[in-house]
Design an enzyme around this catalytic site. Sequence first.
Site, PDB file in Angstrom:
ATOM      1  N   SER A   1      23.124 -39.137  61.218  1.00  0.00           N
ATOM      2  CA  SER A   1      22.761 -39.202  62.393  1.00  0.00           C
ATOM      3  C   SER A   1      21.451 -39.503  62.996  1.00  0.00           C
ATOM      4  O   SER A   1      21.044 -39.646  64.373  1.00  0.00           O
ATOM      5  CB  SER A   1      23.121 -37.885  62.943  1.00  0.00           C
TER       6      SER A   1
ATOM      7  N   LYS B   1      15.955 -33.547  70.248  1.00  0.00           N
ATOM      8  CA  LYS B   1      17.686 -33.452  70.360  1.00  0.00           C
ATOM      9  C   LYS B   1      18.079 -32.162  70.754  1.00  0.00           C
ATOM     10  O   LYS B   1      17.352 -31.241  70.120  1.00  0.00           O
ATOM     11  CB  LYS B   1      18.031 -33.846  68.762  1.00  0.00           C
TER      12      LYS B   1
ATOM     13  N   SER C   1      25.162 -38.774  65.684  1.00  0.00           N
ATOM     14  CA  SER C   1      25.217 -37.855  66.854  1.00  0.00           C
ATOM     15  C   SER C   1      23.721 -37.636  67.565  1.00  0.00           C
ATOM     16  O   SER C   1      23.926 -37.120  68.531  1.00  0.00           O
ATOM     17  CB  SER C   1      25.204 -36.227  66.210  1.00  0.00           C
TER      18      SER C   1
HETATM   19  N1  GLN Z   1      29.091 -38.844  61.435  1.00  0.00           N
HETATM   20  C1  GLN Z   1      28.917 -37.421  60.775  1.00  0.00           C
HETATM   21  C2  GLN Z   1      29.476 -36.419  60.902  1.00  0.00           C
HETATM   22  O1  GLN Z   1      30.282 -36.560  62.136  1.00  0.00           O
HETATM   23  C3  GLN Z   1      27.154 -37.468  60.477  1.00  0.00           C
HETATM   24  C4  GLN Z   1      26.688 -36.719  61.889  1.00  0.00           C
HETATM   25  C5  GLN Z   1      25.371 -36.246  61.386  1.00  0.00           C
HETATM   26  O2  GLN Z   1      24.578 -36.618  60.715  1.00  0.00           O
HETATM   27  N2  GLN Z   1      24.859 -35.163  62.312  1.00  0.00           N
HETATM   28  O3  GLN Z   1      29.676 -35.463  60.184  1.00  0.00           O
END
Ligand code: GLN
Length: 483
Positions: free
Chosen positions: A175, A76, A151
């Site tokens: 995410s 990532k 994400s």
């Molecule tokens: N959807 C959540 C956020 O936007 C989690 C994102 C994540 O786990 N990086 O904060």
Amino acid sequence: MHHMTLAEIARGLADKKFSSEELTQTLLARIVQLDPQLNSFISLTEELALSQAKAADARRANGESGALLGAPIAHKDLFCTQGIRTSCGSKMLDNFKAPYDATVVAKLAAAGAVTLGKTNMDEFAMGSANESSYYGAVKNPWNLEHVPGGSSGGSAAAVAARLLPAATATDTGGSIRQPAAFTNLTGLKPTYGRVSRWGMIAYASSLDQGGPLARTAEDCAILLQGMAGFDPNDSTSIDEPVPDYSASLNGSLQGLRIGVPKEYFSAGLDPRIAELTHNSIKALEKLGAVIKPISLPNMQHAIPAYYVIAPAEASSNLSRFDGVRFGYRCENPDNLMDLYKRSRGEGFGAEVQRRIMVGAYALSAGYYDAYYLKAQKIRRLVKNDFMAAFNEVDIILGPTTPNPAWKLGAKSSDPVAEYLEDVYTITANLAGLPGLSMPAGFVDGLPVGVQLLAPYFQEGRLLNVAHQYQLNTDWHTRTPTGF
Ligand code: GLN
């Protein structure tokens, strides 16, 4: 060749059926051919990959072995990679080449893994749809009109489309698990502190945790083995021995107590996902597990608490991007304040700016007690709920998401609607617990995941349950058409 799992690749390499160099070349060609449809990569690292593959082949020829020696993966794009762009999905870091490797990157490279590239992601890991990336949205290989989740949507789409067997990802509020559910993968968020955050660009430091995305629990065990461990460079890394995760896969589920929280099956859950969740419970009962109804009474407060704490930490972490030290700098600033304002205003996208504003507001004098402190108290209550539940059960099971992957753009004008989709995943981050999502069926041709949660450091138990489930179901073997 591209259908092989990490475990199959390890066997093939050990049996000299192919070399890591051949496999790497095949997969790189496949990415070049197919990724334009998905947009799952921000950078391809062909030269690095081929040199790492050759080095791994040479190490094998010299008698070395190891499940990751010569295995192709991707990172990532928030794991720092020395000399290679590490963008975090943001214009702010579009020109940033990390001066060092993240601990996770260094550990996997030392184990012989081959880095094919850096995967697309929501900007600074903020999002549940992978639509906030400066490099454009990622498409779900199961239906190119739908989001892959976020994400870590790039890592998920690439692995689901068989562009590579596994990838690293991070999970601050879901995410890893949510994109795993949306793309028919197995994804594991480890216990907070299990995997080093050093060199992992911070979103919300008390919630962020790196982990594996792969097709099977068996492969998650292999990749986690290479990522986990104490790191003196990360003050929140925990000095606990790392068990042999692959060895934990084969335990019997006889007598395993599975807690099913009644709050999970509320009005917001798609009834078809509820049914698939019940099917997976039945499958585990057949393997000897015992089901116990439980309650997590403070779950309803988790989303508001998370969406105060995560932006608060983000507003602090992202203050370092000031146009002076890292990344983007605006043209011809009039003075220092203008430099700060325009560099940040032009470098950050809309969702990131929204979170910084929410977070700075929640931390400001006069509001701190009302929002941030209150959210921290809720965080403790959420954790207490889990501690009470784990006195009675060994794992907790439920849906990973309330809905399947939505259409691209369907929620991008309504951030709160997107936040609500995180209802099942964020509690594990608030409590620091490990969680895993595994494939459990399909709704309208789109994959659905089931989430397992376990007590601290019981990643092996999660992998064991998921592996036994996968020996008895075939959801995880389904491949998206066209890939
Ligand atoms: N959807 C959540 C956020 O936007 C989690 C994102 C994540 O786990 N990086 O904060």
